[in-house]
Design a protein around this motif. Structure first.
Motif, PDB file in Angstrom:
ATOM      1  N   SER A  86      -9.579  -3.975   6.698  1.00  0.00           N
ATOM      2  CA  SER A  86      -9.281  -5.406   6.648  1.00  0.00           C
ATOM      3  C   SER A  86     -10.453  -6.166   6.051  1.00  0.00           C
ATOM      4  CB  SER A  86      -8.988  -5.930   8.053  1.00  0.00           C
ATOM      5  OG  SER A  86      -9.029  -7.344   8.077  1.00  0.00           O
ATOM      6  N   LEU A  87     -10.149  -7.044   5.078  1.00  0.00           N
ATOM      7  CA  LEU A  87     -11.194  -7.883   4.502  1.00  0.00           C
ATOM      8  C   LEU A  87     -11.684  -8.942   5.488  1.00  0.00           C
ATOM      9  CD1 LEU A  87      -9.817  -8.293   0.870  1.00  0.00           C
ATOM     10  CD2 LEU A  87     -11.985  -7.227   1.523  1.00  0.00           C
ATOM     11  N   VAL A 113      -7.868   0.837   0.433  1.00  0.00           N
ATOM     12  CA  VAL A 113      -7.011  -0.354   0.391  1.00  0.00           C
ATOM     13  C   VAL A 113      -7.631  -1.435   1.272  1.00  0.00           C
ATOM     14  CG1 VAL A 113      -4.691  -1.251   0.727  1.00  0.00           C
ATOM     15  CG2 VAL A 113      -5.010   1.147   0.067  1.00  0.00           C
ATOM     16  N   LEU A 114      -8.047  -2.523   0.648  1.00  0.00           N
ATOM     17  CA  LEU A 114      -8.634  -3.656   1.372  1.00  0.00           C
ATOM     18  C   LEU A 114      -7.529  -4.660   1.627  1.00  0.00           C
ATOM     19  CD1 LEU A 114     -11.928  -3.967  -0.754  1.00  0.00           C
ATOM     20  CD2 LEU A 114     -11.536  -2.648   1.333  1.00  0.00           C
ATOM     21  N   THR A 115      -7.121  -4.781   2.879  1.00  0.00           N
ATOM     22  CA  THR A 115      -5.977  -5.618   3.242  1.00  0.00           C
ATOM     23  C   THR A 115      -6.405  -7.035   3.631  1.00  0.00           C
ATOM     24  OG1 THR A 115      -6.095  -4.861   5.527  1.00  0.00           O
ATOM     25  CG2 THR A 115      -4.682  -3.599   4.040  1.00  0.00           C
ATOM     26  N   LYS A 116      -5.367  -7.872   3.817  1.00  0.00           N
ATOM     27  CA  LYS A 116      -5.532  -9.274   4.258  1.00  0.00           C
ATOM     28  C   LYS A 116      -6.364 -10.076   3.258  1.00  0.00           C
ATOM     29  CE  LYS A 116      -4.979  -7.853   9.078  1.00  0.00           C
ATOM     30  NZ  LYS A 116      -5.376  -8.021  10.482  1.00  0.00           N
ATOM     31  N   VAL A 120      -9.224 -14.360   3.288  1.00  0.00           N
ATOM     32  CA  VAL A 120     -10.667 -14.527   3.079  1.00  0.00           C
ATOM     33  C   VAL A 120     -10.942 -15.072   1.689  1.00  0.00           C
ATOM     34  CG1 VAL A 120     -11.222 -12.633   4.663  1.00  0.00           C
ATOM     35  CG2 VAL A 120     -10.944 -12.163   2.222  1.00  0.00           C
ATOM     36  N   ASP A 121     -12.152 -15.620   1.507  1.00  0.00           N
ATOM     37  CA  ASP A 121     -12.533 -16.083   0.171  1.00  0.00           C
ATOM     38  C   ASP A 121     -13.148 -14.930  -0.616  1.00  0.00           C
ATOM     39  OD1 ASP A 121     -15.277 -15.828   0.887  1.00  0.00           O
ATOM     40  OD2 ASP A 121     -15.278 -17.851   1.716  1.00  0.00           O
ATOM     41  N   THR A 122     -13.366 -15.163  -1.884  1.00  0.00           N
ATOM     42  CA  THR A 122     -13.824 -14.112  -2.793  1.00  0.00           C
ATOM     43  C   THR A 122     -15.212 -13.599  -2.423  1.00  0.00           C
ATOM     44  OG1 THR A 122     -12.510 -15.050  -4.581  1.00  0.00           O
ATOM     45  CG2 THR A 122     -14.266 -13.517  -5.208  1.00  0.00           C
ATOM     46  N   VAL A 149      -5.308  -6.082  -1.395  1.00  0.00           N
ATOM     47  CA  VAL A 149      -3.882  -6.416  -1.306  1.00  0.00           C
ATOM     48  C   VAL A 149      -3.635  -7.399  -0.169  1.00  0.00           C
ATOM     49  CG1 VAL A 149      -3.233  -4.132  -2.158  1.00  0.00           C
ATOM     50  CG2 VAL A 149      -3.274  -4.573   0.300  1.00  0.00           C
ATOM     51  N   SER A 150      -2.464  -7.985  -0.202  1.00  0.00           N
ATOM     52  CA  SER A 150      -1.982  -8.815   0.904  1.00  0.00           C
ATOM     53  C   SER A 150      -0.548  -8.416   1.202  1.00  0.00           C
ATOM     54  CB  SER A 150      -2.046 -10.301   0.547  1.00  0.00           C
ATOM     55  OG  SER A 150      -1.369 -11.064   1.543  1.00  0.00           O
ATOM     56  N   SER A 151      -0.340  -7.840   2.358  1.00  0.00           N
ATOM     57  CA  SER A 151       1.021  -7.475   2.759  1.00  0.00           C
ATOM     58  C   SER A 151       1.842  -8.737   3.042  1.00  0.00           C
ATOM     59  CB  SER A 151       0.983  -6.580   4.004  1.00  0.00           C
ATOM     60  OG  SER A 151       0.260  -5.415   3.740  1.00  0.00           O
TER      61      SER A 151
END
Length: 638
Positions: A86-87, A113-116, A120-122, A149-151
């Motif tokens: 999770s990011l 895979v970096l989710t959410k 969050v900001d860049t 990604v963002s599910s």
């Protein structure tokens, strides 16, 4: 069709289940408690739809520390892993633990895979990504794709899906020979109208409806009633498929997670295995020789005692050869990977690879054992098989046992056997069992020494009785099957180690011959019987006249064998010439007579009734004379 299994790994609540739903459209949280608590407790499964003609199954594993055991039941044997981070939170304790497990299980391909991403900001995301790069450095994921990604919004989900399909399309297919069929049971349930159903990932091999398989470790044979894979009824399932098997004549209560369904005879149950074990660098505890641990393999968790073979303890990041000893049967194969966890407090701290599923019990710090361990870990299949035959020779393994020990098919084993035979490393016996040349030398050395000693004590006897020789072999080499001693004897004769004459076994170079002392005894015994004439003495009386009674027995037996003596009865021998002369005298006496009495025979030879009777009882038995009342007749066929 190409069958692929993808697994997820990562910390609790980092979005693994949501990611799978976004990719596949399927919610893998099937338990009420999972819905209520919002975390994955048990394994979940989904299929990844695609247009590439691939069967792609996804295993969703729990991330919470309390459910690592369930995670381990699903993560073994996957082709590609999605390390989900999770990011929002970045690298967390279960991220590290799951990643260490992936490395220990030698998972070879994956995607980070970096989710959410939407949460969050860049700048934050970039910082988390830097941490992740540090985590995967010098690992199989160092150069793996990494994607944000963002599910929730669907951002990059299609791109991730394309990435997955592109990576798995080129993966080598798993072996599909039926003889290698193996499925670890991870769920058991019943379906109305069908009965007992088990599910699992088909690790290797294939299975068809109607096949007979064996439930291990119980060893019970079960028939496959029906097969489903990827939601469809199938006649056959192949390695790499998530598979549901409908089983005949077995109740749900008779199976459990951790059981294995496999091709009959392909698994060897054991309570002792040799392994190479390594501890995580991130572990905070030492593993000491003698510690009891949890061992996780396939979908099973069992208790084991660890005996380190070259060290007394392992610090974090260290490894050693070890022997694991179990209270109950386990069913692993050579080269299987496993994970180990401390009992209390429960902590995953390492893992390893199975080197031998049927070893001997080892002593610690034995250099020969450690050298053999290196061969089992690093040597070729050829070298390892030769070593296993050497270690197993006392069991006289056949190709089916060797296939089970090596985790191979019978055909593969026979190819190795042919090479070993050509190189004169092993002996193939007539019953298609195998022994190493070193063990054969032990057998030949024993046989030659046994016969050498026998011939020394019995220099004029043709050899040891065949049954006695076989009995000695059985006793020395602990042969449970009496037929094996005959197989060994046949091989000894074939290779001209021993020779057989009638019912006797002798050393190949043995020739029966009299010593000077025995030649003197031979002359003396001959004289005794010649002088005795028809008044044949008791054998024990003749033997008692000599100090070396065993030698006297041998001389008498040799005279009998050479027809110089005739055995009137078990206790009495007569000189053959004396017997023939007496018989000729009787024939002359009967030329003008039809019958004679015992007394007349006694008087004819001027002997006692005792000697006359023992002679005539023998001729009666040989149908030379016949007793009628108190008189005898001489038969015409004399």
């Amino acid at each position: 069709m190409h069958n692929i299994i993808i697994g997820t790994a990562g910390h609790v609540d980092h979005g693994k289940t949501c990611l799978i739903k976004a990719l596949s459209g399927f919610d893998t949280d099937r338990l009420k408690e999972e819905k209520k608590r919002g975390i994955t407790i048990d394994l979940g499964f989904a299929n990844l739809p695609n247009d590439a003609g691939l069967h792609i199954g996804i295993i969703d594993v729990p991330g919470h520390e309390k459910f690592v055991k369930n995670m381990l039941a699903g993560i073994g044997g996957i082709d590609l892993v999605l390390l989900v981070i999770s990011l929002e939170e970045g690298v967390m304790p279960q991220t590290v633990e799951h990643f260490e497990i992936l490395k220990m299980l030698h998972i070879k391909q994956g995607i980070v895979v970096l989710t959410k991403e939407d949460a969050v900001d860049t700048d934050w995301a970039d910082a988390v990504e830097e941490d992740v790069i540090g985590l995967v450095k010098d690992s199989f994921l160092e150069n793996a794709p990494m994607i944000r990604v963002s599910s929730y919004t669907g951002k990059n989900i299609s791109k991730l899906k394309d990435m997955i399909i592109s990576m798995v399309a080129d993966l080598a297919g798993r072996r599909e020979e039926a003889e290698l069929f193996r499925l670890y049971v991870d769920r058991v349930f019943t379906m109305e109208g069908f009965g007992t159903v088990v599910t699992g990932t088909l690790q290797e091999g294939s299975v068809k409806t109607g096949d007979d398989v064996v439930l291990y470790p119980a060893g019970r044979e079960i028939k496959i009633r029906g097969i489903q894979s990827h939601g469809q009824k199938e006649e056959q399932a192949f390695a790499g498929q998530r598979t549901a098997l409908n089983l005949l004549n077995v109740k749900k209560e008779e199976l459990s997670r951790g059981d294995i369904l496999a091709y009959p005879g392909s698994i060897i149950k054991t309570k002792l295995i040799d392994v190479k074990v390594n501890t995580f660098k991130t572990s905070t505890r030492e593993l000491r020789s003698g510690d009891r641990i949890h061992l996780n393999y396939g979908s099973a968790q069992v208790m084991a005692k660890v005996i380190l073979l070259s060290k007394d303890f392992l610090r974090p990041g260290e490894g050693d050869y070890a022997q694991l000893r179990f209270d109950d049967d386990v069913v692993l194969k050579r080269n299987d990977r496993f994970i180990i966890r401390f009992l209390s407090p429960v902590e995953t701290f390492g893992g390893g690879v199975v080197l031998d599923i049927a070893p001997l019990k080892h002593k610690k710090k034995d250099e020969a054992v450690l050298e053999n361990m290196k061969i089992k870990e690093l040597g070729s299949d050829f070298d390892t098989c030769e070593l296993k035959i050497a270690e197993e020779s006392h069991r006289f393994p056949d190709r089916h046992r060797l296939a089970g020990l090596m985790g191979m098919t019978s055909a593969e084993i026979l190819n190795i056997i042919d090479t070993l035979k050509t190189k004169k490393k092993i002996i193939v016996l007539s019953d298609d069992t195998f022994i190493h040349l070193a063990y054969w030398k032990t057998i030949t050395d024993f046989s030659q020494e046994l016969l050498k000693n026998f011939h020394k004590e019995n220099p004029i006897k043709e050899g040891m009785g065949k049954e006695e020789f076989k009995s000695k072999l059985s006793e020395q080499f602990r042969l449970k099957d009496s037929r094996k001693s005959l197989v060994l004897l046949e091989e000894l004769v074939k290779r001209m180690v021993v020779k057989i004459n009638a019912s006797f076994v002798a050393d190949r170079d043995f020739l029966a011959e009299y010593s000077a002392e025995m030649n003197v005894m031979l002359g003396e015994i001959k004289d005794i019987y010649i002088k005795a004439g028809i008044e044949a003495p008791l054998t024990v009386s003749v033997i008692d006249e000599f100090k070396d009674k065993n030698a006297a027995k041998e001389v008498i037996a040799d005279l009998l064998k050479n027809n110089e003596l005739i055995k009137l009865n078990p206790a009495v021998y007569i000189n053959a010439q004396a017997y023939n002369d007496a018989l000729n005298t009787l024939v002359d006496f009967m030329k003008d007579r039809k019958e004679f009495t015992l007394a007349e025979f006694r008087d004819l030879f001027s002997t006692s009734r005792k000697f006359a009777l023992q002679f005539l009882e023998y001729t009666d038995k040989k149908r030379i004379t016949k007793l009628n009342g108190d008189k005898r007749v001489l038969l015409k066929n004399i």
